[in-house]
Scaffold this motif. Structure first.
Motif, PDB file in Angstrom:
ATOM      1  N   ASN A   1      -4.301 116.437  60.804  1.00  0.00           N
ATOM      2  CA  ASN A   1      -3.067 116.203  60.002  1.00  0.00           C
ATOM      3  C   ASN A   1      -3.160 116.788  58.646  1.00  0.00           C
ATOM      4  O   ASN A   1      -4.216 116.380  58.007  1.00  0.00           O
ATOM      5  N   HIS A   2      -2.567 117.708  58.088  1.00  0.00           N
ATOM      6  CA  HIS A   2      -2.699 118.249  57.019  1.00  0.00           C
ATOM      7  C   HIS A   2      -1.026 119.054  56.597  1.00  0.00           C
ATOM      8  O   HIS A   2      -0.368 119.154  57.504  1.00  0.00           O
ATOM      9  N   PRO A   3      -0.979 118.993  55.293  1.00  0.00           N
ATOM     10  CA  PRO A   3       0.379 119.651  54.983  1.00  0.00           C
ATOM     11  C   PRO A   3       0.671 120.915  55.512  1.00  0.00           C
ATOM     12  O   PRO A   3      -0.086 121.874  55.763  1.00  0.00           O
ATOM     13  N   ARG A   4       1.748 120.892  56.245  1.00  0.00           N
ATOM     14  CA  ARG A   4       2.462 122.446  56.938  1.00  0.00           C
ATOM     15  C   ARG A   4       3.736 122.734  56.250  1.00  0.00           C
ATOM     16  O   ARG A   4       4.445 121.901  55.898  1.00  0.00           O
ATOM     17  N   PRO A   5       4.042 124.052  56.185  1.00  0.00           N
ATOM     18  CA  PRO A   5       5.337 124.379  55.837  1.00  0.00           C
ATOM     19  C   PRO A   5       6.525 124.168  57.126  1.00  0.00           C
ATOM     20  O   PRO A   5       5.991 124.503  58.113  1.00  0.00           O
ATOM     21  N   ALA A   6       7.518 123.385  56.500  1.00  0.00           N
ATOM     22  CA  ALA A   6       8.532 123.355  57.540  1.00  0.00           C
ATOM     23  C   ALA A   6       9.738 123.820  57.015  1.00  0.00           C
ATOM     24  O   ALA A   6      10.383 123.476  55.926  1.00  0.00           O
ATOM     25  N   ALA A   7      10.402 124.853  58.092  1.00  0.00           N
ATOM     26  CA  ALA A   7      11.457 125.487  57.231  1.00  0.00           C
ATOM     27  C   ALA A   7      12.814 124.774  57.883  1.00  0.00           C
ATOM     28  O   ALA A   7      12.951 124.450  59.073  1.00  0.00           O
ATOM     29  N   LEU A   8      13.860 124.671  56.744  1.00  0.00           N
ATOM     30  CA  LEU A   8      15.097 124.168  57.214  1.00  0.00           C
ATOM     31  C   LEU A   8      15.797 125.015  58.006  1.00  0.00           C
ATOM     32  O   LEU A   8      16.063 125.998  57.865  1.00  0.00           O
ATOM     33  N   LEU A   9      16.302 124.481  59.255  1.00  0.00           N
ATOM     34  CA  LEU A   9      17.246 125.028  60.143  1.00  0.00           C
ATOM     35  C   LEU A   9      18.644 124.941  59.826  1.00  0.00           C
ATOM     36  O   LEU A   9      19.554 125.889  59.827  1.00  0.00           O
ATOM     37  N   TRP A  10      19.119 123.652  59.652  1.00  0.00           N
ATOM     38  CA  TRP A  10      20.262 123.289  59.261  1.00  0.00           C
ATOM     39  C   TRP A  10      20.272 122.013  58.718  1.00  0.00           C
ATOM     40  O   TRP A  10      19.462 121.191  58.914  1.00  0.00           O
ATOM     41  N   THR A  11      21.458 121.868  57.835  1.00  0.00           N
ATOM     42  CA  THR A  11      21.937 120.654  57.205  1.00  0.00           C
ATOM     43  C   THR A  11      23.237 120.090  57.515  1.00  0.00           C
ATOM     44  O   THR A  11      24.163 120.861  57.312  1.00  0.00           O
ATOM     45  N   ARG A  12      23.674 118.984  57.897  1.00  0.00           N
ATOM     46  CA  ARG A  12      24.849 118.287  58.400  1.00  0.00           C
ATOM     47  C   ARG A  12      25.076 117.101  57.482  1.00  0.00           C
ATOM     48  O   ARG A  12      24.343 116.168  57.483  1.00  0.00           O
ATOM     49  N   GLN A  13      26.352 117.181  56.904  1.00  0.00           N
ATOM     50  CA  GLN A  13      26.677 115.744  56.064  1.00  0.00           C
ATOM     51  C   GLN A  13      27.301 115.045  56.871  1.00  0.00           C
ATOM     52  O   GLN A  13      28.234 115.282  57.677  1.00  0.00           O
ATOM     53  N   VAL A  14      26.623 113.782  57.170  1.00  0.00           N
ATOM     54  CA  VAL A  14      27.368 112.904  58.375  1.00  0.00           C
ATOM     55  C   VAL A  14      28.182 111.779  57.656  1.00  0.00           C
ATOM     56  O   VAL A  14      28.523 111.028  58.487  1.00  0.00           O
ATOM     57  N   ALA A  15      27.909 111.500  56.498  1.00  0.00           N
ATOM     58  CA  ALA A  15      28.764 110.309  55.617  1.00  0.00           C
ATOM     59  C   ALA A  15      28.356 110.683  54.098  1.00  0.00           C
ATOM     60  O   ALA A  15      27.783 111.550  53.785  1.00  0.00           O
ATOM     61  N   ARG A  16      29.212 109.850  53.362  1.00  0.00           N
ATOM     62  CA  ARG A  16      29.114 110.160  51.866  1.00  0.00           C
ATOM     63  C   ARG A  16      27.595 110.022  51.523  1.00  0.00           C
ATOM     64  O   ARG A  16      26.914 108.929  51.796  1.00  0.00           O
ATOM     65  N   ASP A  17      26.950 111.041  50.822  1.00  0.00           N
ATOM     66  CA  ASP A  17      25.519 111.102  50.601  1.00  0.00           C
ATOM     67  C   ASP A  17      24.687 110.936  51.731  1.00  0.00           C
ATOM     68  O   ASP A  17      23.569 110.826  51.365  1.00  0.00           O
ATOM     69  N   VAL A  18      24.976 111.223  52.891  1.00  0.00           N
ATOM     70  CA  VAL A  18      23.935 111.093  54.084  1.00  0.00           C
ATOM     71  C   VAL A  18      23.959 112.107  54.688  1.00  0.00           C
ATOM     72  O   VAL A  18      24.966 112.872  55.231  1.00  0.00           O
ATOM     73  N   PHE A  19      22.736 112.719  54.908  1.00  0.00           N
ATOM     74  CA  PHE A  19      22.524 114.092  55.541  1.00  0.00           C
ATOM     75  C   PHE A  19      21.553 113.908  56.779  1.00  0.00           C
ATOM     76  O   PHE A  19      20.508 113.617  56.647  1.00  0.00           O
ATOM     77  N   HIS A  20      21.960 114.724  57.841  1.00  0.00           N
ATOM     78  CA  HIS A  20      20.949 114.951  58.781  1.00  0.00           C
ATOM     79  C   HIS A  20      20.694 116.392  58.783  1.00  0.00           C
ATOM     80  O   HIS A  20      21.477 117.586  58.837  1.00  0.00           O
ATOM     81  N   GLN A  21      19.196 116.625  58.790  1.00  0.00           N
ATOM     82  CA  GLN A  21      18.367 117.916  58.763  1.00  0.00           C
ATOM     83  C   GLN A  21      17.542 118.157  59.780  1.00  0.00           C
ATOM     84  O   GLN A  21      16.804 117.289  60.130  1.00  0.00           O
TER      85      GLN A  21
ATOM     86  N   ALA B   1      11.268 123.325  71.342  1.00  0.00           N
ATOM     87  CA  ALA B   1      11.811 124.053  70.369  1.00  0.00           C
ATOM     88  C   ALA B   1      11.082 123.940  68.995  1.00  0.00           C
ATOM     89  O   ALA B   1      11.046 124.826  68.234  1.00  0.00           O
ATOM     90  N   GLY B   2      10.061 122.938  69.047  1.00  0.00           N
ATOM     91  CA  GLY B   2       9.313 123.189  67.800  1.00  0.00           C
ATOM     92  C   GLY B   2       9.984 122.559  66.479  1.00  0.00           C
ATOM     93  O   GLY B   2       9.602 123.020  65.519  1.00  0.00           O
ATOM     94  N   THR B   3      10.932 121.469  66.875  1.00  0.00           N
ATOM     95  CA  THR B   3      11.670 121.080  65.575  1.00  0.00           C
ATOM     96  C   THR B   3      11.878 119.708  65.546  1.00  0.00           C
ATOM     97  O   THR B   3      11.459 118.788  66.414  1.00  0.00           O
ATOM     98  N   PHE B   4      11.702 118.866  64.116  1.00  0.00           N
ATOM     99  CA  PHE B   4      12.052 117.540  63.866  1.00  0.00           C
ATOM    100  C   PHE B   4      13.227 117.512  63.258  1.00  0.00           C
ATOM    101  O   PHE B   4      13.661 118.119  62.425  1.00  0.00           O
ATOM    102  N   ASP B   5      13.980 116.220  63.179  1.00  0.00           N
ATOM    103  CA  ASP B   5      15.050 115.919  62.347  1.00  0.00           C
ATOM    104  C   ASP B   5      15.055 114.815  61.474  1.00  0.00           C
ATOM    105  O   ASP B   5      13.939 113.767  61.986  1.00  0.00           O
ATOM    106  N   VAL B   6      15.539 114.686  60.365  1.00  0.00           N
ATOM    107  CA  VAL B   6      15.551 113.377  59.583  1.00  0.00           C
ATOM    108  C   VAL B   6      17.065 113.231  59.216  1.00  0.00           C
ATOM    109  O   VAL B   6      17.740 113.990  59.095  1.00  0.00           O
ATOM    110  N   LEU B   7      17.283 111.848  59.029  1.00  0.00           N
ATOM    111  CA  LEU B   7      18.288 111.469  58.452  1.00  0.00           C
ATOM    112  C   LEU B   7      18.187 110.632  57.042  1.00  0.00           C
ATOM    113  O   LEU B   7      17.728 109.789  57.058  1.00  0.00           O
ATOM    114  N   HIS B   8      18.781 111.326  55.966  1.00  0.00           N
ATOM    115  CA  HIS B   8      18.588 110.642  54.779  1.00  0.00           C
ATOM    116  C   HIS B   8      19.642 110.449  53.840  1.00  0.00           C
ATOM    117  O   HIS B   8      20.629 111.289  53.919  1.00  0.00           O
ATOM    118  N   GLN B   9      19.612 109.491  52.841  1.00  0.00           N
ATOM    119  CA  GLN B   9      20.450 109.111  52.088  1.00  0.00           C
ATOM    120  C   GLN B   9      20.026 109.605  50.499  1.00  0.00           C
ATOM    121  O   GLN B   9      19.181 109.436  50.116  1.00  0.00           O
TER     122      GLN B   9
END
Ligand SMILES: Cc1cc2nc3c(=O)[nH]c(=O)nc-3n(C[C@H](O)[C@H](O)[C@H](O)COP(=O)(O)OP(=O)(O)OC[C@H]3O[C@@H](n4cnc5c(N)ncnc54)[C@H](O)[C@@H]3O)c2cc1C
Ligand code: FES
Length: 275
Positions: free
Chosen positions: A2-22, A62-70
């Motif tokens: 476990n060490h820092p790795r570069p993660a490339a953004l594939l997409w961002t979707r806004q799912v509610a006010r100020d809330v993003f799924h990436q 696919a080698g991807t992970f998602d986050v959901l954040h406000q």
């Protein structure tokens, strides 16, 4: 390792006010992350500290992970404004995870607001682990119950894809605009009272704001219902060295100890937390 790795953004979707799924491309996190764990993302080069976000979804192939954040402050605003193809420095997966209930018990997932993020991945893990023929679980044990709370219907974010595996959420809203009128903890109390949830055959997994976690812990203690809660603290390092994320815990001996949310948690037995 476990060490820092570069993660490339594939997409961002806004799912509610100020809330993003990436969705980010980073194969190590995609392969190793389990429900309840978090990633620690450095939003930009001018930031000193990473921001902790629960892993919301993974796709190992696919080698991807998602986050959901406000968006709350500078860090989450920067993340929400990333452009496709830009990379963030990502450390993870970090922390412990939600564990499958003991035989004879059904999982009751209780999420408030964005607290639904790690529970969605847990619902999928339960579906995979408990439906294996070798698991010898009863139909009741194989069907988790998902209770979600929101302030009002326009802020409700339904976890994506769970309908496909037959898990539907029951909703509670503070203003009564969606589902049960009241908090999601009150909804759990209601379902215990009317016998839909039997404490002796259940185990609760909660994630949400701290007052909600305290209320959930207290309700579960009254009913001798095992309860695991995921807690949040601001996390300067994320891997146990700075002691910036400690909480008070007790183990029934009358003495309190400090535990680190990043390393000993974020998932804890609620009976051990001093709220
Ligand atoms: C294990 C873990 C998992 C998390 N998972 C998620 C997730 O899936 N989605 C998500 O949206 N957020 C999640 N959080 C919270 C997230 O880390 C914070 O919202 C984020 O760090 C705020 O950064 P910022 O720079 O935008 O805000 P800051 O500028 O740092 O803060 C803005 C405001 O938010 C408050 N704040 C900061 N951190 C927190 C926090 N942890 N909890 C509550 N209030 C806070 C600050 O006090 C301030 O008022 C998680 C936190 C932890 C510890
Ligand atoms: S964030 Fe540094 S010890 Fe937990």
């Amino acid at each position: 390792m476990n060490h820092p790795r570069p993660a490339a953004l594939l997409w961002t979707r806004q799912v509610a006010r100020d809330v993003f799924h990436q969705r980010f491309a980073e194969p190590y996190i995609a392969r190793h992350a389990r429900a309840g764990q978090f990633v620690h993302l450095l939003p930009g080069t001018r930031h000193l500290f990473r921001r902790a976000l629960s892993v919301y979804a993974t796709d190992a192939k696919a080698g991807t992970f998602d986050v959901l954040h406000q968006v709350l402050g500078e860090g989450t605003r920067c993340l929400s404004q990333l452009k496709k193809g830009q990379t963030v420095d990502a450390l993870g997966p970090l922390g412990n995870q939600f564990l499958v209930p003991d035989p004879g018990r059904r999982a009751i997932l209780v999420g408030g607001g964005l607290g639904m993020a790690p529970l969605r991945l847990f619902a999928l893990e339960l579906n995979q682990k408990l439906t294996k023929r070798s698991s010898r679980r009863t139909a009741l044990e194989r069907t988790p119950i998902l209770l979600l709370g929101t302030r009002t219907s326009s802020l409700a974010i339904a976890p994506f894809e769970l309908g496909g595996i037959g898990i539907r959420a029951s909703w509670a809203s503070d203003d009564g605009s969606r589902g049960f009128h009241g908090t999601v903890v009150a909804l759990l109390a209601d379902q215990i009272a009317d016998g839909r949830i039997v404490p002796e055959q259940s185990v609760v997994y909660g994630c949400g704001p701290e007052p909600m976690m305290a209320g959930l812990a207290s309700l579960c203690a009254q009913h001798h219902l095992p309860c695991w809660v995921s807690l949040e603290r601001s996390m300067p390092c994320g891997y146990g060295v700075c002691m910036g994320c400690v909480i008070r815990t007790q183990n029934g001996t009358g003495y309190e100890t400090f535990k680190r949310v990043c390393r000993d948690g974020p998932v804890f037995d609620s009976a051990q937390i001093v709220f």
